[in-house]
Design a protein around this motif. Structure first.
Motif, PDB file in Angstrom:
ATOM      1  N   TYR A  36       0.850  -1.188   0.000  1.00 51.59           N
ATOM      2  CA  TYR A  36       0.000   0.000   0.000  1.00 51.59           C
ATOM      3  C   TYR A  36       0.891   1.246   0.000  1.00 51.59           C
ATOM      4  O   TYR A  36       2.000   1.219   0.542  1.00 51.59           O
ATOM      5  CB  TYR A  36      -0.899   0.021   1.233  1.00 51.59           C
ATOM      6  N   GLU A  63      -4.776   5.900   3.938  1.00 52.70           N
ATOM      7  CA  GLU A  63      -5.405   4.598   3.713  1.00 52.70           C
ATOM      8  C   GLU A  63      -4.668   3.499   4.478  1.00 52.70           C
ATOM      9  O   GLU A  63      -5.285   2.547   4.974  1.00 52.70           O
ATOM     10  CB  GLU A  63      -5.434   4.280   2.217  1.00 52.70           C
ATOM     11  N   ILE A  64      -3.355   3.622   4.574  1.00 49.08           N
ATOM     12  CA  ILE A  64      -2.572   2.657   5.344  1.00 49.08           C
ATOM     13  C   ILE A  64      -3.007   2.678   6.805  1.00 49.08           C
ATOM     14  O   ILE A  64      -3.195   1.634   7.433  1.00 49.08           O
ATOM     15  CB  ILE A  64      -1.064   2.962   5.231  1.00 49.08           C
TER      16      ILE A  64
END
Length: 222
Positions: A65, A70-71
């Motif tokens: 990723y 978002e991680i």
């Protein structure tokens, strides 16, 4: 959790965001500092994983990723029972509030604060003339954003409620540079008592202190 790897430099705001989240969740991980991969020392794995922006790459087992926010969402969702269980909320309403402030950080706070940090702290050392017009324009816009934060923080200890969450965590990297590296940024926070109180609360967390130590450790070796 030995399968977790972060590729990047702690000084990067995106990398710092991910590292803080991992520390909050008490997860074991390996940090691969990308500056060690120079010339013939570059390894194929890193070249495959490298984020196009060159800032952060996160590997969880076979999955890779590259977006720091978002991680962090992924880490909190996948490892919800680890470490700080409140980080991404414990119910739909809490998570909705957290998402609202995450969006505010990404869309409003981050672009303005990044521009200010660059022109106030890093432009001259890089041999670039600071753009005063951009400084004034972004400082004015960021003041409006922080006024909204000030009103919100008059009602709650943290942005999404009375618990420290990803909404607050995501603000740490840019705020740190803005406050510690620029007088203008320090004043923007210090002139708002609730924002200043909030900053003191989030910046003294053990997770963030560990990231700052990693940043300082790196600079001391240069």
């Amino acid at each position: 959790m030995v399968g977790l790897k972060v590729f990047g430099q702690p000084a990067s705001t995106d990398v710092a965001r991910v590292l803080t989240c991992l520390f909050e969740k008490n997860l074991d991980f390996q940090l691969v500092r990308t500056d060690t991969f120079k010339g013939e020392h570059k390894v194929p794995e890193f070249l495959r994983l490298q984020d196009p922006s060159g800032q952060v790459t996160f590997k969880d087992g076979k999955q890779t990723y590259v977006d720091s926010r978002e991680i962090c969402r992924l880490i909190c969702s996948k490892y919800g029972d680890m470490g700080n269980k409140e980080l991404f909320g414990t119910g739909a309403l809490e998570r909705a509030s957290i998402e609202q402030w995450l969006q505010a950080e990404a869309m409003n706070f981050d672009p303005l604060s990044s521009e200010l940090v660059f022109h106030l702290a890093f432009a001259k050392p890089l041999g670039i003339m600071p753009d005063q017009a951009k400084i004034e324009r972004n400082a004015k816009k960021l003041s409006v954003v922080l006024d909204v934060y000030e009103r919100r923080l008059a009602e709650n200890d943290y942005l999404a409620g009375d618990e420290f969450t990803l909404a607050d965590l995501s603000h740490l990297p840019n705020s740190h540079y803005l406050i510690t590296k620029t007088e203008r940024g320090h004043e923007l926070f210090a002139s708002r008592k609730n924002v200043q109180r909030w900053w003191r609360a989030i910046s003294t967390r053990s997770s963030w202190k560990q990231v700052v130590e990693m940043q300082n450790e790196y600079h001391s070796l240069e």
